[in-house]
Design a protein around this motif. Sequence first.
Motif, PDB file in Angstrom:
ATOM      1  N   VAL A 173       0.946  -1.377   0.005  1.00  0.00           N
ATOM      2  CA  VAL A 173       0.102  -0.014   0.053  1.00  0.00           C
ATOM      3  C   VAL A 173       0.671   1.303  -0.012  1.00  0.00           C
ATOM      4  O   VAL A 173       0.568   2.200  -0.839  1.00  0.00           O
ATOM      5  N   GLU A 174       1.993   1.288   0.740  1.00  0.00           N
ATOM      6  CA  GLU A 174       2.921   2.377   0.921  1.00  0.00           C
ATOM      7  C   GLU A 174       3.601   2.345  -0.397  1.00  0.00           C
ATOM      8  O   GLU A 174       3.770   3.663  -0.855  1.00  0.00           O
ATOM      9  N   VAL A 175       4.315   1.441  -0.989  1.00  0.00           N
ATOM     10  CA  VAL A 175       5.022   1.566  -2.260  1.00  0.00           C
ATOM     11  C   VAL A 175       3.963   1.946  -3.207  1.00  0.00           C
ATOM     12  O   VAL A 175       4.541   2.862  -4.068  1.00  0.00           O
ATOM     13  N   ARG A 176       2.772   1.679  -3.344  1.00  0.00           N
ATOM     14  CA  ARG A 176       1.980   2.372  -4.309  1.00  0.00           C
ATOM     15  C   ARG A 176       1.771   3.652  -4.222  1.00  0.00           C
ATOM     16  O   ARG A 176       1.593   4.240  -5.161  1.00  0.00           O
ATOM     17  N   ALA A 177       1.603   4.192  -2.757  1.00  0.00           N
ATOM     18  CA  ALA A 177       1.306   5.525  -2.554  1.00  0.00           C
ATOM     19  C   ALA A 177       2.350   6.245  -2.977  1.00  0.00           C
ATOM     20  O   ALA A 177       2.352   7.619  -3.086  1.00  0.00           O
ATOM     21  N   SER A 178       3.669   5.765  -2.931  1.00  0.00           N
ATOM     22  CA  SER A 178       4.937   6.391  -3.486  1.00  0.00           C
ATOM     23  C   SER A 178       4.735   6.742  -5.051  1.00  0.00           C
ATOM     24  O   SER A 178       5.517   7.986  -5.229  1.00  0.00           O
ATOM     25  N   GLY A 179       3.929   6.452  -5.799  1.00  0.00           N
ATOM     26  CA  GLY A 179       3.793   6.775  -7.252  1.00  0.00           C
ATOM     27  C   GLY A 179       4.770   6.024  -8.167  1.00  0.00           C
ATOM     28  O   GLY A 179       4.952   6.673  -9.172  1.00  0.00           O
ATOM     29  N   LEU A 180       5.679   5.284  -7.641  1.00  0.00           N
ATOM     30  CA  LEU A 180       6.548   4.637  -8.053  1.00  0.00           C
ATOM     31  C   LEU A 180       6.263   3.395  -9.148  1.00  0.00           C
ATOM     32  O   LEU A 180       6.908   3.098 -10.009  1.00  0.00           O
TER      33      LEU A 180
ATOM     34  N   GLY B 262       1.361  11.692 -16.169  1.00  0.00           N
ATOM     35  CA  GLY B 262       0.046  11.303 -15.598  1.00  0.00           C
ATOM     36  C   GLY B 262       0.466  11.380 -13.867  1.00  0.00           C
ATOM     37  O   GLY B 262      -0.364  11.326 -12.838  1.00  0.00           O
ATOM     38  N   THR B 263       1.598  11.774 -13.476  1.00  0.00           N
ATOM     39  CA  THR B 263       2.113  11.662 -12.071  1.00  0.00           C
ATOM     40  C   THR B 263       2.313  13.067 -11.629  1.00  0.00           C
ATOM     41  O   THR B 263       3.078  13.776 -12.104  1.00  0.00           O
ATOM     42  N   PRO B 264       1.814  13.283 -10.534  1.00  0.00           N
ATOM     43  CA  PRO B 264       2.209  14.619  -9.888  1.00  0.00           C
ATOM     44  C   PRO B 264       3.623  14.773  -9.610  1.00  0.00           C
ATOM     45  O   PRO B 264       4.149  13.920  -8.918  1.00  0.00           O
ATOM     46  N   VAL B 265       4.307  16.042 -10.027  1.00  0.00           N
ATOM     47  CA  VAL B 265       5.781  15.891  -9.676  1.00  0.00           C
ATOM     48  C   VAL B 265       6.150  17.275  -9.022  1.00  0.00           C
ATOM     49  O   VAL B 265       7.268  17.392  -8.414  1.00  0.00           O
ATOM     50  N   GLU B 266       5.139  18.257  -9.105  1.00  0.00           N
ATOM     51  CA  GLU B 266       5.675  19.782  -8.722  1.00  0.00           C
ATOM     52  C   GLU B 266       4.051  20.309  -8.215  1.00  0.00           C
ATOM     53  O   GLU B 266       3.264  20.487  -8.848  1.00  0.00           O
ATOM     54  N   THR B 267       4.597  21.273  -7.129  1.00  0.00           N
ATOM     55  CA  THR B 267       3.583  22.124  -6.839  1.00  0.00           C
ATOM     56  C   THR B 267       3.962  23.598  -6.796  1.00  0.00           C
ATOM     57  O   THR B 267       5.484  23.820  -6.517  1.00  0.00           O
ATOM     58  N   ALA B 268       3.372  24.620  -7.304  1.00  0.00           N
ATOM     59  CA  ALA B 268       3.994  26.042  -7.208  1.00  0.00           C
ATOM     60  C   ALA B 268       2.962  27.119  -7.263  1.00  0.00           C
ATOM     61  O   ALA B 268       1.785  26.973  -7.683  1.00  0.00           O
ATOM     62  N   THR B 269       3.471  28.292  -6.318  1.00  0.00           N
ATOM     63  CA  THR B 269       2.511  29.070  -6.095  1.00  0.00           C
ATOM     64  C   THR B 269       3.218  30.251  -6.507  1.00  0.00           C
ATOM     65  O   THR B 269       4.279  30.637  -6.047  1.00  0.00           O
ATOM     66  N   SER B 270       2.534  31.214  -7.499  1.00  0.00           N
ATOM     67  CA  SER B 270       3.294  32.226  -7.789  1.00  0.00           C
ATOM     68  C   SER B 270       2.687  33.532  -7.090  1.00  0.00           C
ATOM     69  O   SER B 270       1.395  33.645  -6.786  1.00  0.00           O
TER      70      SER B 270
ATOM     71  N   LEU C 212       1.722  15.041  -3.812  1.00  0.00           N
ATOM     72  CA  LEU C 212       2.758  14.765  -4.890  1.00  0.00           C
ATOM     73  C   LEU C 212       3.173  13.064  -5.056  1.00  0.00           C
ATOM     74  O   LEU C 212       3.792  12.609  -5.651  1.00  0.00           O
ATOM     75  N   ALA C 213       2.181  12.423  -4.282  1.00  0.00           N
ATOM     76  CA  ALA C 213       1.984  10.865  -4.492  1.00  0.00           C
ATOM     77  C   ALA C 213       3.239  10.120  -4.014  1.00  0.00           C
ATOM     78  O   ALA C 213       3.801   9.420  -4.898  1.00  0.00           O
ATOM     79  N   LEU C 214       3.917  10.810  -3.102  1.00  0.00           N
ATOM     80  CA  LEU C 214       5.058  10.203  -2.405  1.00  0.00           C
ATOM     81  C   LEU C 214       4.772   9.538  -1.127  1.00  0.00           C
ATOM     82  O   LEU C 214       3.681   9.951  -0.485  1.00  0.00           O
ATOM     83  N   ILE C 215       6.012   8.785  -0.695  1.00  0.00           N
ATOM     84  CA  ILE C 215       5.450   8.272   0.786  1.00  0.00           C
ATOM     85  C   ILE C 215       6.174   9.343   1.729  1.00  0.00           C
ATOM     86  O   ILE C 215       7.002  10.156   1.400  1.00  0.00           O
ATOM     87  N   PRO C 216       5.292   9.470   2.689  1.00  0.00           N
ATOM     88  CA  PRO C 216       5.766  10.433   4.012  1.00  0.00           C
ATOM     89  C   PRO C 216       7.241  10.591   4.262  1.00  0.00           C
ATOM     90  O   PRO C 216       7.859   9.397   4.342  1.00  0.00           O
ATOM     91  N   GLY C 217       7.908  11.620   4.259  1.00  0.00           N
ATOM     92  CA  GLY C 217       9.182  11.545   4.786  1.00  0.00           C
ATOM     93  C   GLY C 217      10.030  11.534   3.235  1.00  0.00           C
ATOM     94  O   GLY C 217      11.530  11.733   3.292  1.00  0.00           O
ATOM     95  N   ALA C 218       9.472  11.478   2.093  1.00  0.00           N
ATOM     96  CA  ALA C 218      10.384  11.254   0.883  1.00  0.00           C
ATOM     97  C   ALA C 218      11.041  12.652   0.419  1.00  0.00           C
ATOM     98  O   ALA C 218      10.575  13.689   0.959  1.00  0.00           O
ATOM     99  N   PRO C 219      12.180  12.597  -0.307  1.00  0.00           N
ATOM    100  CA  PRO C 219      12.929  13.829  -0.274  1.00  0.00           C
ATOM    101  C   PRO C 219      12.340  14.707  -1.350  1.00  0.00           C
ATOM    102  O   PRO C 219      11.746  14.247  -2.378  1.00  0.00           O
ATOM    103  N   VAL C 220      12.256  15.860  -0.941  1.00  0.00           N
ATOM    104  CA  VAL C 220      11.773  16.796  -1.895  1.00  0.00           C
ATOM    105  C   VAL C 220      12.767  18.148  -1.946  1.00  0.00           C
ATOM    106  O   VAL C 220      13.668  18.160  -1.294  1.00  0.00           O
ATOM    107  N   VAL C 221      12.515  18.989  -3.159  1.00  0.00           N
ATOM    108  CA  VAL C 221      13.297  20.149  -3.092  1.00  0.00           C
ATOM    109  C   VAL C 221      12.319  21.417  -3.083  1.00  0.00           C
ATOM    110  O   VAL C 221      11.304  21.719  -3.754  1.00  0.00           O
ATOM    111  N   HIS C 222      12.711  22.192  -2.174  1.00  0.00           N
ATOM    112  CA  HIS C 222      11.885  23.435  -1.808  1.00  0.00           C
ATOM    113  C   HIS C 222      12.631  24.597  -2.648  1.00  0.00           C
ATOM    114  O   HIS C 222      13.859  25.006  -2.259  1.00  0.00           O
TER     115      HIS C 222
END
Length: 259
Positions: free
Chosen positions: A58-65, A152-160, A214-224
């Motif tokens: 379930v967690e692997v699928r939630a990662s979006g991988l 089809g996979t969410p990869v980024e959010t952005a607010t201008s 972003l369809a990642l597992i909690p604690g997955a690495p992100v770049v802010h």
Amino acid sequence: MGTAVGGAGSGPRYVQITDEIVEQIRAGVLKPGDMVPSESELVERYGVSGGTIRKAMVEVRASGLVETRHGKGSIVKNRPPVRHRSSDRFRRSLRQGGQAAYLAESAQSGATAKVSVLYIGPMEAPEGAAERLGVPAGTQVLARRRLYFRNGTPVETATSYLPWDVMKDIPELFAENPGGGGIYARLEGHGHEFAEFVETLQARSASKAEASELALIPGAPVVHLIREARTTAGLVVEVCDTLIAADQFVFEYRIPGGD
């Protein structure tokens, strides 16, 4: 019984198994198109119950991988990184040719891109954005929040965040689709010529809410990433606050070697 590949962290056993499977995918041990081992294979490999394996998957699928296909099991998705080329992705020639930066990046990687607009309208400027825009915190600005997808996979959010006194006279910036070349093309079309874009990046772990979006597992690495769009008149006409799935992008910068 087989031995798991990769180092397990602390926590429940299913979390350790999740981390190891995700690590194998990110490291290329399990390649795009490969089948993730079946539940029975994973039970034998890890020496745990089927219920533990099902929790892990379930967690692997939630990662979006991975994606699950009926009757076939879970298959590793094809997720090639989009290469960020900061030295050329905001070139004026691309804007004048009708190409916004993200769509141009995705096209270069052969990916199918989609942008979902979540909000456009007035907002009180958060403290960090207000400081960069040179206005008091809480000042009304125009906010444009988007969610970016690749294949089809969410990869980024952005607010201008854009100064209201500049934006109020550019009606296209209130539209979901501001037109070819994106908001930067519209700004330059109204006399705000860009001198430079300044980006600040910080790597960290995703919060639970960010990981879900972003369809990642909690604690997955992100770049802010925070970007300032500066004009030749010395104005910051946009602050873009972006959160990026770290495994989706390669950042490439060109740094002058002379004086």
